[in-house]
Enzyme design. Structure first.
Site, PDB file in Angstrom:
ATOM      1  N   HIS A 296      39.910  37.112  40.906  1.00  0.00           N
ATOM      2  CA  HIS A 296      40.369  37.478  39.560  1.00  0.00           C
ATOM      3  C   HIS A 296      41.754  36.921  39.272  1.00  0.00           C
ATOM      4  O   HIS A 296      42.438  37.375  38.348  1.00  0.00           O
ATOM      5  CB  HIS A 296      40.377  39.009  39.390  1.00  0.00           C
ATOM      6  CG  HIS A 296      38.985  39.576  39.348  1.00  0.00           C
ATOM      7  ND1 HIS A 296      38.732  40.918  39.502  1.00  0.00           N
ATOM      8  CD2 HIS A 296      37.770  38.991  39.194  1.00  0.00           C
ATOM      9  CE1 HIS A 296      37.433  41.126  39.433  1.00  0.00           C
ATOM     10  NE2 HIS A 296      36.820  39.972  39.256  1.00  0.00           N
TER      11      HIS A 296
ATOM     12  N   ARG B  72      53.105  44.837  35.142  1.00  0.00           N
ATOM     13  CA  ARG B  72      52.265  44.907  36.342  1.00  0.00           C
ATOM     14  C   ARG B  72      52.822  43.992  37.438  1.00  0.00           C
ATOM     15  O   ARG B  72      52.814  44.317  38.629  1.00  0.00           O
ATOM     16  CB  ARG B  72      50.824  44.520  36.014  1.00  0.00           C
ATOM     17  CG  ARG B  72      50.100  45.582  35.194  1.00  0.00           C
ATOM     18  CD  ARG B  72      48.621  45.287  35.091  1.00  0.00           C
ATOM     19  NE  ARG B  72      47.999  45.206  36.398  1.00  0.00           N
ATOM     20  CZ  ARG B  72      46.819  44.602  36.616  1.00  0.00           C
ATOM     21  NH1 ARG B  72      46.188  44.017  35.622  1.00  0.00           N
ATOM     22  NH2 ARG B  72      46.290  44.580  37.805  1.00  0.00           N
TER      23      ARG B  72
ATOM     24  N   THR C 189      36.827  49.531  46.291  1.00  0.00           N
ATOM     25  CA  THR C 189      36.331  49.021  45.016  1.00  0.00           C
ATOM     26  C   THR C 189      35.209  49.923  44.501  1.00  0.00           C
ATOM     27  O   THR C 189      34.402  50.422  45.259  1.00  0.00           O
ATOM     28  CB  THR C 189      35.842  47.548  45.120  1.00  0.00           C
ATOM     29  OG1 THR C 189      35.415  47.096  43.828  1.00  0.00           O
ATOM     30  CG2 THR C 189      34.739  47.366  46.133  1.00  0.00           C
TER      31      THR C 189
ATOM     32  N   ASP D   4      47.487  41.235  43.015  1.00  0.00           N
ATOM     33  CA  ASP D   4      48.786  41.350  43.687  1.00  0.00           C
ATOM     34  C   ASP D   4      48.774  40.434  44.922  1.00  0.00           C
ATOM     35  O   ASP D   4      47.733  39.884  45.279  1.00  0.00           O
ATOM     36  CB  ASP D   4      49.052  42.819  44.088  1.00  0.00           C
ATOM     37  CG  ASP D   4      48.016  43.372  45.051  1.00  0.00           C
ATOM     38  OD1 ASP D   4      47.292  44.321  44.699  1.00  0.00           O
ATOM     39  OD2 ASP D   4      47.902  42.823  46.164  1.00  0.00           O
TER      40      ASP D   4
HETATM   41  N1  APR Z   1      41.735  54.166  49.683  1.00  0.00           N
HETATM   42  C1  APR Z   1      40.473  53.677  49.506  1.00  0.00           C
HETATM   43  N2  APR Z   1      39.849  53.645  48.298  1.00  0.00           N
HETATM   44  C2  APR Z   1      40.549  54.102  47.232  1.00  0.00           C
HETATM   45  C3  APR Z   1      41.861  54.619  47.339  1.00  0.00           C
HETATM   46  C4  APR Z   1      42.456  54.635  48.629  1.00  0.00           C
HETATM   47  N3  APR Z   1      43.693  55.116  48.828  1.00  0.00           N
HETATM   48  N4  APR Z   1      42.267  55.012  46.090  1.00  0.00           N
HETATM   49  C5  APR Z   1      41.251  54.734  45.246  1.00  0.00           C
HETATM   50  N5  APR Z   1      40.210  54.206  45.931  1.00  0.00           N
HETATM   51  C6  APR Z   1      38.918  53.749  45.420  1.00  0.00           C
HETATM   52  C7  APR Z   1      38.406  54.536  44.242  1.00  0.00           C
HETATM   53  O1  APR Z   1      37.625  55.623  44.681  1.00  0.00           O
HETATM   54  C8  APR Z   1      37.541  53.478  43.516  1.00  0.00           C
HETATM   55  O2  APR Z   1      36.201  53.502  44.013  1.00  0.00           O
HETATM   56  O3  APR Z   1      39.109  52.428  44.962  1.00  0.00           O
HETATM   57  C9  APR Z   1      38.179  52.147  43.895  1.00  0.00           C
HETATM   58  C10 APR Z   1      38.947  51.513  42.770  1.00  0.00           C
HETATM   59  O4  APR Z   1      38.029  51.183  41.762  1.00  0.00           O
HETATM   60  P1  APR Z   1      38.572  50.472  40.429  1.00  0.00           P
HETATM   61  O5  APR Z   1      39.743  51.210  39.911  1.00  0.00           O
HETATM   62  O6  APR Z   1      37.378  50.264  39.534  1.00  0.00           O
HETATM   63  O7  APR Z   1      39.103  49.043  40.917  1.00  0.00           O
HETATM   64  P2  APR Z   1      38.243  47.765  41.294  1.00  0.00           P
HETATM   65  O8  APR Z   1      36.919  48.136  41.880  1.00  0.00           O
HETATM   66  O9  APR Z   1      39.112  46.875  42.093  1.00  0.00           O
HETATM   67  O10 APR Z   1      37.996  47.093  39.846  1.00  0.00           O
HETATM   68  C11 APR Z   1      37.386  45.822  39.822  1.00  0.00           C
HETATM   69  O11 APR Z   1      37.841  45.644  37.456  1.00  0.00           O
HETATM   70  O12 APR Z   1      39.151  45.763  35.554  1.00  0.00           O
HETATM   71  C12 APR Z   1      38.726  44.966  36.560  1.00  0.00           C
HETATM   72  O13 APR Z   1      39.968  43.087  37.142  1.00  0.00           O
HETATM   73  C13 APR Z   1      39.864  44.452  37.383  1.00  0.00           C
HETATM   74  O14 APR Z   1      39.718  43.594  39.635  1.00  0.00           O
HETATM   75  C14 APR Z   1      39.450  44.735  38.823  1.00  0.00           C
HETATM   76  C15 APR Z   1      37.963  44.998  38.707  1.00  0.00           C
END
Ligand code: APR
Ligand code: ZN
Length: 237
Positions: free
Chosen positions: A113, A60, A181, A98
């Site tokens: 995180h 990663r 998110t 990142d």
């Molecule tokens: N532009 C905007 N939103 C996007 C895009 C994009 N190009 N691509 C994906 N998304 C959205 C998705 O629809 C989703 O709602 O980003 C969100 C990503 O959600 P997750 O994959 O759950 O990531 P995140 O919310 O950051 O997870 C939170 O979970 O596992 C832990 O530590 C990890 O920090 C992370 C935390």
């Protein structure tokens, strides 16, 4: 209330880095659909099989180093500078590990995180830059103990970082914006409701409605690299 927000609290998640080529976690084909977080992202997993965990985070980390910031990261960095020039502030709280916000020019990034580009020694807690692959044989630069180095990221079951600063900044915000998110992981997922309880306007900028979309006053849906700059321009920022 000024004609534009003086203090914006921005919470970002994996979606803000998706267009830079970094995986999200819960989208179709996301990281946790391909890898088991309980075997790779918990203190127990590291204790049981440190080499596998270190390999996963090395992979990663290399991906993050190879990625480039996208227009969403740049828009946040520019807004931070513009607000500062007007005596305001953009408090950037990211769940991402990142360094794309920093490489886009953001000066103050709160990584709740942790950070992929830092390693922590389990023997003395010293945090050092992590640039090359980390192996169990590596010695801690601070105490010299080997075999105890881990990524300085927050694993499941561990307490997120900088929670006091985050809560204090939230209380001062004129506007709360969540970008990319899913609203699946607390305490980050609860910040929008805390903002609402404080009477702070809220907006989510996301590819699609998140798990807590109903908690937001407004939403702008679409890829962050287009939707976020457009939204910030709407705010006159
Ligand atoms: N532009 C905007 N939103 C996007 C895009 C994009 N190009 N691509 C994906 N998304 C959205 C998705 O629809 C989703 O709602 O980003 C969100 C990503 O959600 P997750 O994959 O759950 O990531 P995140 O919310 O950051 O997870 C939170 O979970 O596992 C832990 O530590 C990890 O920090 C992370 C935390
Ligand atoms: Zn040490």
């Amino acid at each position: 209330m000024t004609d534009h927000p003086r203090t914006i609290f921005v919470l970002t998640g994996a979606g803000v880095s998706a267009e830079s080529g970094l995986g999200t976690f819960r989208d179709r084909g996301g990281i946790w659909a391909r890898f088991d977080p309980m075997r790779l992202a918990t203190p127990e997993a590291y204790a049981a099989d440190p080499d596998t965990v270190l390999d996963f985070y090395d992979h990663r980390r290399r991906g993050a180093v190879a990625a480039e910031p996208n227009a969403a990261h740049v828009a946040l960095a520019q807004t931070e500078a513009r607000l500062a020039a007007r005596g305001g502030r953009l408090f950037l709280c990211t769940q991402n590990v990142d360094d794309l916000h920093e490489r886009a020019g953001s000066q103050a990034v709160t990584h709740m995180h942790g950070e992929l580009l830092k390693a922590r020694c389990c023997a003395c807690d010293a945090v050092t830059p992590w640039r090359a692959d980390l192996s169990r044989a590596d010695r801690c630069p601070a105490c010299g103990v080997s075999g105890r180095m881990r990524p300085d990221v927050v694993w499941f079951g561990e307490m997120p970082m900088h929670l006091d600063a985050i809560e204090a900044a939230l209380a001062w915000a004129d506007l709360f914006v969540a970008v990319g998110t899913s609203g699946a992981v607390y305490p980050a997922a609860g910040y929008v409701r805390q903002a609402r309880a404080l009477g702070i306007p809220t907006c989510e900028v996301n590819l699609e409605p998140s798990d807590n979309a109903d908690a937001f006053d407004e939403a702008r849906y679409g890829p962050a690299s287009a939707a976020l700059p457009r939204y910030l321009a709407e705010l006159g920022l």
